[in-house]
Scaffold this motif. Structure first.
Motif, PDB file in Angstrom:
ATOM      1  N   PHE A   1       0.846  -1.199   0.000  1.00 24.95           N
ATOM      2  CA  PHE A   1       0.000   0.000   0.000  1.00 24.95           C
ATOM      3  C   PHE A   1       0.881   1.249   0.000  1.00 24.95           C
ATOM      4  O   PHE A   1       1.857   1.310   0.764  1.00 24.95           O
ATOM      5  CB  PHE A   1      -0.874   0.021   1.264  1.00 24.95           C
ATOM      6  N   ARG A   2       0.553   2.200  -0.836  1.00 24.61           N
ATOM      7  CA  ARG A   2       1.275   3.481  -0.825  1.00 24.61           C
ATOM      8  C   ARG A   2       0.268   4.593  -1.067  1.00 24.61           C
ATOM      9  O   ARG A   2      -0.529   4.506  -2.006  1.00 24.61           O
ATOM     10  CB  ARG A   2       2.350   3.534  -1.921  1.00 24.61           C
ATOM     11  N   ASN A   3       0.347   5.598  -0.213  1.00 30.38           N
ATOM     12  CA  ASN A   3      -0.579   6.714  -0.376  1.00 30.38           C
ATOM     13  C   ASN A   3      -0.023   7.649  -1.448  1.00 30.38           C
ATOM     14  O   ASN A   3       0.402   8.764  -1.159  1.00 30.38           O
ATOM     15  CB  ASN A   3      -0.738   7.430   0.973  1.00 30.38           C
TER      16      ASN A   3
ATOM     17  N   PHE B   1      -4.879   4.094 -14.866  1.00 31.26           N
ATOM     18  CA  PHE B   1      -5.602   2.836 -14.644  1.00 31.26           C
ATOM     19  C   PHE B   1      -4.899   2.047 -13.539  1.00 31.26           C
ATOM     20  O   PHE B   1      -4.663   2.591 -12.475  1.00 31.26           O
ATOM     21  CB  PHE B   1      -5.664   2.102 -15.997  1.00 31.26           C
ATOM     22  N   ILE B   2      -4.490   0.791 -13.788  1.00 30.58           N
ATOM     23  CA  ILE B   2      -3.872   0.004 -12.711  1.00 30.58           C
ATOM     24  C   ILE B   2      -2.354   0.177 -12.679  1.00 30.58           C
ATOM     25  O   ILE B   2      -1.659  -0.575 -12.012  1.00 30.58           O
ATOM     26  CB  ILE B   2      -4.246  -1.489 -12.815  1.00 30.58           C
ATOM     27  N   PHE B   3      -1.835   1.216 -13.374  1.00 32.58           N
ATOM     28  CA  PHE B   3      -0.378   1.404 -13.391  1.00 32.58           C
ATOM     29  C   PHE B   3       0.119   1.869 -12.025  1.00 32.58           C
ATOM     30  O   PHE B   3       1.031   1.272 -11.451  1.00 32.58           O
ATOM     31  CB  PHE B   3       0.019   2.425 -14.464  1.00 32.58           C
ATOM     32  N   ARG B   4      -0.443   2.957 -11.522  1.00 32.02           N
ATOM     33  CA  ARG B   4      -0.021   3.427 -10.193  1.00 32.02           C
ATOM     34  C   ARG B   4      -1.262   3.578  -9.329  1.00 32.02           C
ATOM     35  O   ARG B   4      -2.104   4.446  -9.568  1.00 32.02           O
ATOM     36  CB  ARG B   4       0.738   4.753 -10.277  1.00 32.02           C
ATOM     37  N   THR B   5      -1.366   2.705  -8.336  1.00 32.93           N
ATOM     38  CA  THR B   5      -2.554   2.674  -7.492  1.00 32.93           C
ATOM     39  C   THR B   5      -2.121   2.774  -6.031  1.00 32.93           C
ATOM     40  O   THR B   5      -0.927   2.749  -5.731  1.00 32.93           O
ATOM     41  CB  THR B   5      -3.316   1.357  -7.713  1.00 32.93           C
ATOM     42  N   ARG B   6      -3.084   2.859  -5.153  1.00 36.68           N
ATOM     43  CA  ARG B   6      -2.721   2.998  -3.738  1.00 36.68           C
ATOM     44  C   ARG B   6      -2.688   1.641  -3.034  1.00 36.68           C
ATOM     45  O   ARG B   6      -2.112   1.508  -1.972  1.00 36.68           O
ATOM     46  CB  ARG B   6      -3.681   3.969  -3.064  1.00 36.68           C
ATOM     47  N   GLU B   7      -3.367   0.670  -3.602  1.00 38.96           N
ATOM     48  CA  GLU B   7      -3.295  -0.705  -3.103  1.00 38.96           C
ATOM     49  C   GLU B   7      -2.892  -1.559  -4.292  1.00 38.96           C
ATOM     50  O   GLU B   7      -3.506  -1.462  -5.350  1.00 38.96           O
ATOM     51  CB  GLU B   7      -4.674  -1.136  -2.582  1.00 38.96           C
ATOM     52  N   PHE B   8      -1.845  -2.339  -4.159  1.00 37.73           N
ATOM     53  CA  PHE B   8      -1.376  -3.138  -5.293  1.00 37.73           C
ATOM     54  C   PHE B   8      -0.691  -4.395  -4.779  1.00 37.73           C
ATOM     55  O   PHE B   8      -0.526  -4.573  -3.570  1.00 37.73           O
ATOM     56  CB  PHE B   8      -0.430  -2.315  -6.188  1.00 37.73           C
ATOM     57  N   GLU B   9      -0.328  -5.246  -5.724  1.00 38.51           N
ATOM     58  CA  GLU B   9       0.298  -6.506  -5.331  1.00 38.51           C
ATOM     59  C   GLU B   9       1.710  -6.563  -5.889  1.00 38.51           C
ATOM     60  O   GLU B   9       1.931  -6.181  -7.045  1.00 38.51           O
ATOM     61  CB  GLU B   9      -0.515  -7.672  -5.882  1.00 38.51           C
ATOM     62  N   GLN B  10       2.622  -7.065  -5.074  1.00 40.27           N
ATOM     63  CA  GLN B  10       4.004  -7.227  -5.534  1.00 40.27           C
ATOM     64  C   GLN B  10       4.377  -8.702  -5.579  1.00 40.27           C
ATOM     65  O   GLN B  10       3.851  -9.515  -4.811  1.00 40.27           O
ATOM     66  CB  GLN B  10       4.969  -6.510  -4.581  1.00 40.27           C
ATOM     67  N   MET B  11       5.298  -9.022  -6.476  1.00 40.52           N
ATOM     68  CA  MET B  11       5.892 -10.362  -6.535  1.00 40.52           C
ATOM     69  C   MET B  11       7.385 -10.101  -6.320  1.00 40.52           C
ATOM     70  O   MET B  11       8.051  -9.588  -7.225  1.00 40.52           O
ATOM     71  CB  MET B  11       5.655 -10.994  -7.909  1.00 40.52           C
TER      72      MET B  11
ATOM     73  N   GLU C   1       8.658   1.993 -15.795  1.00 37.73           N
ATOM     74  CA  GLU C   1       9.081   0.788 -15.072  1.00 37.73           C
ATOM     75  C   GLU C   1       7.905  -0.103 -14.693  1.00 37.73           C
ATOM     76  O   GLU C   1       6.850   0.392 -14.328  1.00 37.73           O
ATOM     77  CB  GLU C   1       9.762   1.250 -13.774  1.00 37.73           C
ATOM     78  N   PHE C   2       8.105  -1.417 -14.781  1.00 38.65           N
ATOM     79  CA  PHE C   2       7.132  -2.309 -14.143  1.00 38.65           C
ATOM     80  C   PHE C   2       7.804  -3.409 -13.337  1.00 38.65           C
ATOM     81  O   PHE C   2       7.133  -4.196 -12.666  1.00 38.65           O
ATOM     82  CB  PHE C   2       6.110  -2.856 -15.137  1.00 38.65           C
ATOM     83  N   GLU C   3       9.121  -3.460 -13.390  1.00 41.69           N
ATOM     84  CA  GLU C   3       9.849  -4.390 -12.534  1.00 41.69           C
ATOM     85  C   GLU C   3      11.217  -3.797 -12.248  1.00 41.69           C
ATOM     86  O   GLU C   3      11.796  -3.115 -13.111  1.00 41.69           O
ATOM     87  CB  GLU C   3       9.990  -5.752 -13.236  1.00 41.69           C
TER      88      GLU C   3
ATOM     89  N   SER D   1      11.877  -7.247  -8.010  1.00 44.76           N
ATOM     90  CA  SER D   1      10.607  -6.735  -7.487  1.00 44.76           C
ATOM     91  C   SER D   1       9.688  -6.338  -8.630  1.00 44.76           C
ATOM     92  O   SER D   1       9.960  -5.378  -9.358  1.00 44.76           O
ATOM     93  CB  SER D   1      10.895  -5.515  -6.600  1.00 44.76           C
ATOM     94  N   ALA D   2       8.602  -7.092  -8.778  1.00 44.79           N
ATOM     95  CA  ALA D   2       7.655  -6.813  -9.870  1.00 44.79           C
ATOM     96  C   ALA D   2       6.284  -6.509  -9.299  1.00 44.79           C
ATOM     97  O   ALA D   2       5.905  -7.055  -8.258  1.00 44.79           O
ATOM     98  CB  ALA D   2       7.562  -8.027 -10.791  1.00 44.79           C
ATOM     99  N   GLY D   3       5.549  -5.651  -9.956  1.00 37.65           N
ATOM    100  CA  GLY D   3       4.165  -5.403  -9.572  1.00 37.65           C
ATOM    101  C   GLY D   3       3.277  -6.361 -10.354  1.00 37.65           C
ATOM    102  O   GLY D   3       3.388  -6.436 -11.579  1.00 37.65           O
TER     103      GLY D   3
HETATM  104  N1  GAP Z   1      10.920  -3.693  -2.745  1.00 35.71           N
HETATM  105  C1  GAP Z   1      11.339  -2.776  -3.727  1.00 35.71           C
HETATM  106  C2  GAP Z   1      10.248  -1.968  -4.265  1.00 35.71           C
HETATM  107  O1  GAP Z   1       9.158  -1.962  -3.730  1.00 35.71           O
HETATM  108  P1  GAP Z   1       9.621  -0.294  -6.157  1.00 35.71           P
HETATM  109  O2  GAP Z   1      10.386   0.064  -7.404  1.00 35.71           O
HETATM  110  O3  GAP Z   1       9.170   0.806  -5.274  1.00 35.71           O
HETATM  111  O4  GAP Z   1      10.587  -1.302  -5.374  1.00 35.71           O
HETATM  112  C3  GAP Z   1       8.560  -2.385  -7.267  1.00 35.71           C
HETATM  113  O5  GAP Z   1       8.383  -1.186  -6.557  1.00 35.71           O
HETATM  114  C4  GAP Z   1       7.417  -2.620  -8.236  1.00 35.71           C
HETATM  115  O6  GAP Z   1       6.170  -2.534  -7.548  1.00 35.71           O
HETATM  116  C5  GAP Z   1       7.322  -1.558  -9.340  1.00 35.71           C
HETATM  117  O7  GAP Z   1       8.166  -1.878 -10.427  1.00 35.71           O
HETATM  118  C6  GAP Z   1       5.853  -1.651  -9.728  1.00 35.71           C
HETATM  119  O8  GAP Z   1       5.638  -2.717 -10.637  1.00 35.71           O
HETATM  120  C7  GAP Z   1       5.191  -1.997  -8.400  1.00 35.71           C
HETATM  121  N2  GAP Z   1       4.620  -0.762  -7.816  1.00 35.71           N
HETATM  122  C8  GAP Z   1       5.233   0.139  -7.023  1.00 35.71           C
HETATM  123  N3  GAP Z   1       4.399   1.129  -6.674  1.00 35.71           N
HETATM  124  C9  GAP Z   1       3.221   0.847  -7.262  1.00 35.71           C
HETATM  125  C10 GAP Z   1       1.948   1.479  -7.294  1.00 35.71           C
HETATM  126  N4  GAP Z   1       1.703   2.596  -6.599  1.00 35.71           N
HETATM  127  N5  GAP Z   1       0.957   0.913  -8.018  1.00 35.71           N
HETATM  128  C11 GAP Z   1       1.168  -0.251  -8.706  1.00 35.71           C
HETATM  129  N6  GAP Z   1       2.343  -0.900  -8.696  1.00 35.71           N
HETATM  130  C12 GAP Z   1       3.361  -0.370  -7.998  1.00 35.71           C
END
Ligand code: GAP
Length: 445
Positions: A187-189, A196-206, A272-274, A314-316
């Motif tokens: 989660f990031r405020n 769209f789903i590129f930059r959101t406030r709740e998202f999933e990371q791999m 960026e997406f990863e 780190s991928a979203g």
């Molecule tokens: N642990 C390292 C890290 O979090 P980051 O570059 O801040 O690095 C990694 O984030 C990935 O997480 C990004 O490449 C993106 O795919 C995804 N991501 C980050 N912030 C995002 C957001 N607000 N909405 C959607 N995806 C996000």
């Protein structure tokens, strides 16, 4: 190909119409930059995550999986540097109450000075000097809303891995070099979410953290850069739409010694997406310092003690889903009619096949149902008996379904069906009792 200007608009509309992605709480007017995945979207994202998990965890003997909680001890975020450093400088307009990033190019003049002009209401001298704004969401643990009870929703999944590094190392009997992988919500405020789903406030990371001996980090960094690019190309993403971007010193995150982004050419530009990051021993050393617990490693071969370095991939999951959808989106003309098709890699396609009785009589629906029930035990398949066969094909093209299976008059006579290929539009007659193995061959990869 459609023009890049409106591809996003078209994709957002298709995503809603076909049940990939909906705006969160839409009936209440929506919640800013938060999205829900519908029946097709949840399958697409699940397929991406499963493929990532398979390649990172199941296919590698040197990586273990983990599912850490979203809520963590607040000291984790002090140690990680997120309390002090995970900030954006913002300015407020005292007149219209809007908030902007201090580097917003629309701001004229110097915020905090009389010449500065608000980009929203146009007032002069009403913008405050920049103030730091932390991007972490805060909440309270337990019933009392007081400073001592503050906890954060994690802004990255990585920290759950670092604080469990010793637990995993010891319980799995791994040796360095080894990695820990995790998929989960973050989660990031965000101040400027969007696209769209590129930059959101709740998202999933791999995310995967690979723990290595200091001095071997550069080699592993290159190894993981290679692996990740290969994986993405293996998803069917066009290589010419992918490129590397190396972080300049002022782009580097507070924890990184070196970082490369994998960028995709989105309709709104290369983004960026990863990320692949050399995080050195920053995180483990800081957790060692803040927790007072030793997190170093005794190398059984050399008897050396060291705090491991970490190479992170780190991928979203959401951004990867957006890349996959945009890359698959295509418009073309077939027989004088426009066709919209999502050319998903078969392994990622939400539905693997759709079953159509040509007409709803003469034993065709019964045979089609039997076939559908049989296929359903193996794959996510769809049954559609509504409208002309052409319209049914078009609906599945838009959903990205690789195969359309039609049961016609000949099927009831000789037990064969027509299989239509989404991409080539070629049709083949296949014995109904061979369909499972036929599809298995086609869907692998
Ligand atoms: N642990 C390292 C890290 O979090 P980051 O570059 O801040 O690095 C990694 O984030 C990935 O997480 C990004 O490449 C993106 O795919 C995804 N991501 C980050 N912030 C995002 C957001 N607000 N909405 C959607 N995806 C996000």
């Amino acid at each position: 190909m459609p023009s890049t200007d409106n591809v996003m608009e078209k994709l957002v509309s298709l995503a809603k119409r076909r049940g990939f992605v909906f705006q969160s709480s839409e009936i209440y007017g929506g919640l800013g930059s938060v999205w829900d995945y519908g029946p097709l979207g949840v399958e697409l994202k699940k397929n991406i995550k499963e493929r990532w998990w398979r390649s990172m965890v199941h296919e590698r003997e040197d990586i273990e999986g983990l599912d850490a909680a979203i809520l963590m001890h607040p000291k984790v975020w002090e140690a990680s540097g997120h309390v002090a450093g995970f900030t954006d400088p913002l300015v407020d307009c005292k007149h219209c109450k809007n908030r902007f990033r201090a580097d917003d190019p629309r701001i004229k003049g110097t915020p905090g000075q009389p010449d500065a002009q608000c980009p929203a209401c146009g007032s002069r001298g009403t913008l405050t000097a920049p103030r730091l704004f932390n991007l972490m969401f805060k909440t309270f643990l337990g019933p009392v809303e007081e400073a001592a009870a503050v906890v954060y929703l994690r802004p990255e999944t990585a920290q759950g891995i670092y604080v469990n590094y010793l637990n995993v190392l010891q319980s799995s009997r791994q040796k360095i070099p080894f990695g820990i992988a995790q998929i989960g919500k973050a989660f990031r405020n965000e101040i400027t979410p969007g696209n769209f789903i590129f930059r959101t406030r709740e998202f999933e990371q791999m995310e995967m953290q690979f723990f290595v001996k200091p001095g071997t980090d550069q080699e592993w960094f290159e190894f993981w850069r290679n692996q990740r690019m290969q994986w993405l190309v293996g998803l069917g993403v066009r290589a010419e739409k992918l490129r590397w971007h190396q972080h300049t010193p002022d782009e580097l995150a507070h924890y990184a010694k070196e970082a490369y982004d994998i960028q995709y050419e989105f309709p709104f530009g290369w983004q960026e997406f990863e990320g692949i990051h050399n995080r050195t021993d920053f995180d483990l050393s800081r957790h060692q310092e803040y927790s007072g617990k030793k997190l170093d490693y005794l190398d059984p071969a050399t008897n050396e003690r060291f705090v491991p370095y970490v190479v992170e991939t780190s991928a979203g999951a959401d951004r990867t889903a957006l890349v996959v959808m945009l890359d698959a989106y295509s418009e073309e003309e077939v027989g004088g009619e426009k066709r919209v098709v999502l050319r998903f890699h078969p392994a990622l396609a939400p539905l693997k096949a759709a079953v159509f009785p040509l007409v709803n009589k003469d034993g065709m629906p019964e045979l089609a149902r039997r076939l559908y029930d049989d296929l359903r035990r193996h794959y996510n398949v769809f049954y559609d008996d509504g409208g002309s066969i052409g319209r049914r094909y078009r609906r599945q093209d838009e959903a990205g379904t690789p195969f359309g299976i039609t049961i016609d008059g000949q099927s009831t006579a000789d037990g064969t069906v027509t299989v239509r290929d989404r991409d080539t539009l070629g049709q083949e007659r296949v014995a109904a009792d061979r369909l499972v193995s036929y599809l298995e061959g086609k869907l692998q990869g």
